[in-house]
Design an enzyme around this catalytic site. Structure first.
Site, PDB file in Angstrom:
ATOM      1  N   ILE A  11      37.854  49.581  36.140  1.00  0.00           N
ATOM      2  CA  ILE A  11      39.136  50.202  36.455  1.00  0.00           C
ATOM      3  C   ILE A  11      39.597  50.972  35.207  1.00  0.00           C
ATOM      4  CG2 ILE A  11      41.601  49.647  36.786  1.00  0.00           C
ATOM      5  CD1 ILE A  11      40.494  48.996  39.352  1.00  0.00           C
ATOM      6  N   CYS A  69      45.383  51.790  48.379  1.00  0.00           N
ATOM      7  CA  CYS A  69      44.009  52.257  48.167  1.00  0.00           C
ATOM      8  C   CYS A  69      43.331  52.168  49.539  1.00  0.00           C
ATOM      9  CB  CYS A  69      43.314  51.419  47.093  1.00  0.00           C
ATOM     10  SG  CYS A  69      43.419  49.629  47.361  1.00  0.00           S
TER      11      CYS A  69
END
Lengths: 245, 245
Positions: free
Chosen positions: B127, B151
């Site tokens: 990430i 998401c």
């Protein structure tokens, strides 16, 4: 404001700090005095940081504007609960509230709605629909917001109540069950979900008039916004709140 | 206001209704005419009720006042999203937003923050901390509220982002991981939780000054309430909002 508990906690940490210094054998040399001061500052920072940690109750979640859910709050959750500026708590277990809890409520002027019920222990105990209805009435009344709903684990009784609230809000059943299961996890019960599915909303239709505001103005905004056959928690502020701004 | 999709849906239901009448062989006798009318009314009521059903997106939840999280919204979630009166959406996938979605945003004047990133596919993809930092800046800015973060599944990227937000809010790590796991379920990833644990907050300390309000008044209430080494989303309204009431 520093509470008694926080003072205790701070003192305990200080004792630990002193203990650590002794263990690593801090001398009183000139150069080491600076290092000792730096170490103490860093320790104090750590203690301060730990003291400020916010610990939400088990299974805590936000249901809607001004409505929260959780498992049984413990004293170490109190500083977190303070940040929610609660006006009321809906407590769904049958046992009396402990003294430390009632003192917390008194200190922060939080109203307790003790709507005790047994959880569903199939096939012998059923969630009492009437208590759920009365409890929903408390939750939909914006004058009680912000409100925290809790039982023991925040799974079954709280899950059923929130499920019925979602039904009033006209959520699809799949969404309601998905939310129920997210909080109940491996302990999800079919009987709870069946209770939600079969929960009779007609009572609310019939009592719509009785749910208007009981204050002088007789406005409906204190309670909830009614759309044709749909109830939703009003996102609008009532005009009393607006006047206060 | 009735959308095109709702009209389609309504028409489809009407076709089904006509089909059912044919199948059960409705005659045109006088007594049966009344029954037919009653049945049609009941069918129409059912159709109307189904049309009004609110379907939150997959894994939907409320993070804090004015902040929501979910998986990828589908067109059948749009009527639910309308009830949130969103001012912005933070979208964390790399793929472009579909046309039907951009049209929905345009129609309801919702701002899109497309902060695309790959999910953590250990051991190859991490990430990106910088994107998370920039995204947190968007979320903490009250002028973007109400905001929906999403998401694909609302589990990993959204979970990491919300976890870092909780860290800024000074939540304990156990509480943060508990919330992460509630939404990720069996798909919970150790690397995501490690990312949250190791996420560096010092950047926010350093940029505190840059986070004050950029409007003329230079007030800080637009953004977030800063306590000593603790960031929390402000529960207070800023004075611009108060003036509008």
């Amino acid at each position: 404001m520093v509470t008694e508990r926080q003072v205790c906690c701070r003192l305990q940490h200080q004792r630990v700090a002193v203990g650590n210094e002794a263990a690593i054998g801090v001398s009183t040399g000139a150069g080491e005095r600076g290092a000792e001061a730096a170490s103490r500052t860093s320790l104090e920072e750590g203690v301060e940081k730990a003291r400020q940690l916010l610990i939400p109750p088990l299974n805590f979640g936000m249901v809607d504007d001004g409505v929260y859910r959780s498992g049984y709050p413990q004293p170490n959750n109190f500083s977190f609960l303070q940040t929610l500026r609660l006006r009321s708590i809906v407590y769904l277990c049958q046992e009396a509230y402990p003294k430390v809890h009632t003192e917390f409520l008194k200190k922060h002027d939080i109203k307790l709605f003790h709507h005790g019920m047994e959880g569903t222990k199939e096939p012998f105990v059923e969630i009492p629909a009437l208590v759920i209805k009365e409890t929903l009435k408390v939750i939909l009344d914006k004058r009680n917001h912000p409100v925290l709903i809790h039982c023991k684990k925040g799974k079954h009784r709280t899950g059923c109540l929130v499920g019925c609230l979602r039904k009033l809000q006209n959520f699809s059943l799949t969404s309601i069950f998905d939310e129920y299961q997210r909080f109940a996890g491996a302990k999800a019960r079919i009987v709870d979900q069946q209770f939600i599915e079969l929960f009779d909303l007609s009572w609310f239709e019939g009592h719509r008039v009785g749910w208007t505001c009981t204050c002088n103005c007789q406005c409906q905004k204190h309670l909830f916004c009614v759309r044709p056959s749909t109830y939703v928690l009003s996102k609008e502020k009532n005009h009393h709140e607006a006047q206060q701004d």
